[in-house]
Design an enzyme around this catalytic site. Structure first.
Site, mmCIF file in Angstrom:
data_model
loop_
_atom_site.group_PDB
_atom_site.id
_atom_site.type_symbol
_atom_site.label_atom_id
_atom_site.label_comp_id
_atom_site.label_asym_id
_atom_site.label_seq_id
_atom_site.Cartn_x
_atom_site.Cartn_y
_atom_site.Cartn_z
ATOM 1 N N LYS A 19 16.042 -25.750 8.793
ATOM 2 C CA LYS A 19 16.725 -25.140 9.191
ATOM 3 C C LYS A 19 17.495 -25.710 10.302
ATOM 4 O O LYS A 19 18.774 -24.603 10.628
ATOM 5 C CB LYS A 19 15.560 -23.609 9.640
ATOM 6 C CG LYS A 19 15.695 -22.895 8.584
ATOM 7 C CD LYS A 19 16.574 -22.729 7.085
ATOM 8 C CE LYS A 19 16.545 -21.886 6.024
ATOM 9 N NZ LYS A 19 16.986 -21.400 4.682
ATOM 10 N N GLY A 68 33.293 -3.963 -9.710
ATOM 11 C CA GLY A 68 33.927 -5.527 -8.914
ATOM 12 C C GLY A 68 34.098 -6.656 -9.310
ATOM 13 O O GLY A 68 33.367 -6.100 -11.416
ATOM 14 N N ARG A 96 17.876 -12.467 -5.868
ATOM 15 C CA ARG A 96 17.552 -12.104 -4.967
ATOM 16 C C ARG A 96 17.422 -11.802 -3.786
ATOM 17 O O ARG A 96 18.149 -12.655 -3.469
ATOM 18 C CB ARG A 96 15.802 -11.586 -5.806
ATOM 19 C CG ARG A 96 15.234 -13.035 -4.700
ATOM 20 C CD ARG A 96 13.978 -12.948 -5.692
ATOM 21 N NE ARG A 96 13.126 -14.463 -4.842
ATOM 22 C CZ ARG A 96 12.710 -14.984 -6.214
ATOM 23 N NH1 ARG A 96 12.486 -15.759 -6.656
ATOM 24 N NH2 ARG A 96 11.837 -16.632 -4.690
ATOM 25 N N ALA A 127 21.690 -16.326 -5.922
ATOM 26 C CA ALA A 127 22.169 -14.386 -5.590
ATOM 27 C C ALA A 127 21.290 -13.969 -6.171
ATOM 28 O O ALA A 127 21.551 -12.847 -6.210
ATOM 29 C CB ALA A 127 23.433 -14.586 -6.139
ATOM 30 N N TYR A 181 10.161 -26.546 7.278
ATOM 31 C CA TYR A 181 10.819 -25.482 6.983
ATOM 32 C C TYR A 181 12.028 -25.124 7.611
ATOM 33 O O TYR A 181 13.064 -24.939 7.839
ATOM 34 C CB TYR A 181 10.260 -23.780 6.536
ATOM 35 C CG TYR A 181 10.782 -22.776 6.762
ATOM 36 C CD1 TYR A 181 11.794 -22.773 5.958
ATOM 37 C CD2 TYR A 181 11.915 -21.934 7.420
ATOM 38 C CE1 TYR A 181 12.405 -21.255 5.801
ATOM 39 C CE2 TYR A 181 11.623 -21.003 7.483
ATOM 40 C CZ TYR A 181 12.755 -20.763 5.850
ATOM 41 O OH TYR A 181 13.644 -19.038 5.846
ATOM 42 N N ASN A 236 7.862 -22.985 14.070
ATOM 43 C CA ASN A 236 6.944 -21.657 13.934
ATOM 44 C C ASN A 236 5.601 -23.365 14.148
ATOM 45 O O ASN A 236 5.919 -23.708 12.397
ATOM 46 C CB ASN A 236 7.603 -21.543 13.009
ATOM 47 C CG ASN A 236 6.640 -19.337 12.681
ATOM 48 O OD1 ASN A 236 5.825 -19.686 13.719
ATOM 49 N ND2 ASN A 236 6.682 -19.629 11.485
ATOM 50 N N ASN A 284 22.687 -20.701 0.679
ATOM 51 C CA ASN A 284 21.546 -18.973 0.789
ATOM 52 C C ASN A 284 20.360 -19.836 0.474
ATOM 53 O O ASN A 284 18.849 -19.131 0.690
ATOM 54 C CB ASN A 284 22.260 -17.823 0.078
ATOM 55 C CG ASN A 284 20.520 -16.583 0.211
ATOM 56 O OD1 ASN A 284 20.155 -16.687 1.248
ATOM 57 N ND2 ASN A 284 20.421 -16.469 -0.595
HETATM 58 P P1 NAI Z 1 13.659 -14.918 -1.305
HETATM 59 O O1 NAI Z 1 12.159 -15.584 -1.954
HETATM 60 O O2 NAI Z 1 13.618 -13.556 -2.425
HETATM 61 O O3 NAI Z 1 14.886 -15.674 -2.680
HETATM 62 C C1 NAI Z 1 15.477 -17.385 -2.478
HETATM 63 C C2 NAI Z 1 16.624 -17.316 -3.226
HETATM 64 O O4 NAI Z 1 16.689 -19.015 -3.332
HETATM 65 C C3 NAI Z 1 15.879 -16.700 -4.266
HETATM 66 O O5 NAI Z 1 17.629 -16.897 -5.790
HETATM 67 C C4 NAI Z 1 15.707 -18.584 -5.035
HETATM 68 O O6 NAI Z 1 15.758 -18.242 -6.819
HETATM 69 C C5 NAI Z 1 16.839 -19.006 -4.970
HETATM 70 N N1 NAI Z 1 16.349 -20.316 -4.965
HETATM 71 C C6 NAI Z 1 15.616 -21.163 -4.499
HETATM 72 N N2 NAI Z 1 15.099 -22.675 -4.710
HETATM 73 C C7 NAI Z 1 16.038 -22.455 -5.995
HETATM 74 C C8 NAI Z 1 16.833 -23.478 -6.622
HETATM 75 N N3 NAI Z 1 15.683 -25.124 -6.119
HETATM 76 N N4 NAI Z 1 17.530 -23.995 -7.124
HETATM 77 C C9 NAI Z 1 19.068 -22.281 -7.795
HETATM 78 N N5 NAI Z 1 18.383 -21.151 -6.435
HETATM 79 C C10 NAI Z 1 17.235 -21.703 -5.295
HETATM 80 O O7 NAI Z 1 13.986 -15.464 -0.710
HETATM 81 P P2 NAI Z 1 15.407 -14.652 0.620
HETATM 82 O O8 NAI Z 1 13.881 -13.867 1.701
HETATM 83 O O9 NAI Z 1 16.296 -13.786 0.106
HETATM 84 O O10 NAI Z 1 15.394 -16.043 1.134
HETATM 85 C C11 NAI Z 1 17.150 -16.607 1.344
HETATM 86 C C12 NAI Z 1 17.898 -17.234 2.407
HETATM 87 O O11 NAI Z 1 16.942 -16.394 3.689
HETATM 88 C C13 NAI Z 1 16.849 -18.422 2.057
HETATM 89 O O12 NAI Z 1 17.449 -19.428 3.161
HETATM 90 C C14 NAI Z 1 15.726 -18.640 3.594
HETATM 91 O O13 NAI Z 1 15.629 -19.550 4.099
HETATM 92 C C15 NAI Z 1 16.269 -17.868 4.354
HETATM 93 N N6 NAI Z 1 15.363 -16.716 5.414
HETATM 94 C C16 NAI Z 1 14.454 -15.865 4.728
HETATM 95 C C17 NAI Z 1 14.155 -14.862 5.396
HETATM 96 C C18 NAI Z 1 12.682 -13.817 5.302
HETATM 97 O O14 NAI Z 1 12.185 -13.647 6.810
HETATM 98 N N7 NAI Z 1 12.845 -13.567 4.089
HETATM 99 C C19 NAI Z 1 14.126 -15.214 6.890
HETATM 100 C C20 NAI Z 1 14.861 -16.406 7.904
HETATM 101 C C21 NAI Z 1 15.135 -16.592 6.672
#
Ligand code: NAI
Length: 246
Positions: free
Chosen positions: A158, A54, A16, A14, A154, A148, A89
């Site tokens: 998913k 909130g 970012r 949560a 990945y 992809n 997420n």
């Molecule tokens: P991001 O890299 O900005 O955020 C990922 C979040 O997951 C961060 O808060 C990070 O600290 C957390 N995280 C990662 N590994 C962790 C761990 N071991 N323990 C606790 N927290 C952990 O990426 P984004 O883009 O916000 O991605 C969120 C979700 O959306 C992911 O599951 C990603 O695969 C998915 N997603 C993102 C897309 C994109 O284009 N940005 C497209 C499709 C899916």
């Protein structure tokens, strides 16, 4: 606007990007939010939610550590008394052509994107079954549907979330719990920040909507699925991809 007053949400990753937008959106709809992230990373989003009137708590966990994830769920249950909405997420990418992919790159992505969803969902399921109401929403990806190159790990994680969610949807549908996947296309976050301007234009041209998505686009779909009005939607994959996969 969707009314989530009296609901409690637990959102992983949560701090970012999409997770942050989801936490803010659920809180704006009235939910109390357990914002789960590594160390103190969720402090910022919690402060912002509280400043807007909130209710939120920062919960610290590395989702690849089952013990720390289960402890964060227990803390949320202690603080809020219940968890109604789980948003799986947190996610990472470690891209590499399969011929060059290291086992560690495979394992890290499966552990973060798929096994953590299993651990966290199992931890919240008993209270949800008891209260006969729950929402399990996992953030998948268009890549889990289309594949992809360079993303075998990945895409497998998913696509795994889709199978996981459909199986669980069968198991708990009669108990008032829905289980769905929101599958984003390319969204403007840190994860896609490395894409250069030229590649971004080529990418946008492949998307019927003509642009990359915003975290808020994904948060809107998650918030809808979390609401009472989505009670008859389960086992589904909701694409939020500007039409790039139909
Ligand atoms: P991001 O890299 O900005 O955020 C990922 C979040 O997951 C961060 O808060 C990070 O600290 C957390 N995280 C990662 N590994 C962790 C761990 N071991 N323990 C606790 N927290 C952990 O990426 P984004 O883009 O916000 O991605 C969120 C979700 O959306 C992911 O599951 C990603 O695969 C998915 N997603 C993102 C897309 C994109 O284009 N940005 C497209 C499709 C899916």
């Amino acid at each position: 606007m969707t009314d989530l007053r009296d609901r409690v949400a637990f959102v992983t990753g949560a701090s970012r990007g999409i997770g942050r937008a989801v936490a803010m959106r659920l809180a704006a709809a009235g939910a109390s939010v357990g914002a789960c992230a590594r160390e103190e990373h969720a402090r910022g989003v919690v402060d912002e939610i509280v400043a807007a009137g909130g209710r939120a708590e920062a919960l610290s966990a590395d989702v690849t550590s089952p013990d720390s994830l289960k402890a964060a769920v227990r803390t949320a249950l202690d603080r809020f008394g219940r968890i109604d909405i789980l948003v799986n997420n947190a996610g990472i990418a470690r891209d590499q052509l399969l011929m060059r992919m290291k086992a560690e790159e495979w394992d890290a992505v499966i552990a973060t994107n798929l096994t953590a969803a299993f651990t966290c969902t199992q931890a919240v399921l008993r209270p949800m079954l008891r209260q006969r109401w729950g929402r399990v929403i996992s953030v998948g990806s268009v890549v889990g549907q289309s594949g992809n190159p360079g993303q075998a790990n990945y895409a497998a994680s998913k696509a795994g979330l889709i199978g996981f969610s459909k199986a669980l949807a069968h198991e708990v549908a009669a108990r008032g719990i829905t289980v769905n996947v929101v599958a984003p296309g390319f969204i403007e976050t840190d994860m896609t920040a490395a894409i250069g301007d030229g590649a971004r234009e080529v990418l946008a041209a492949r998307i019927p909507a003509g642009r990359l998505g915003r975290p808020e686009d994904v948060a809107g779909a998650v918030c809808y699925l979390a609401a009472d009005e989505a009670s008859y939607i389960t086992g589904q994959v909701i694409g939020v991809n500007g039409g790039m996969y139909m």
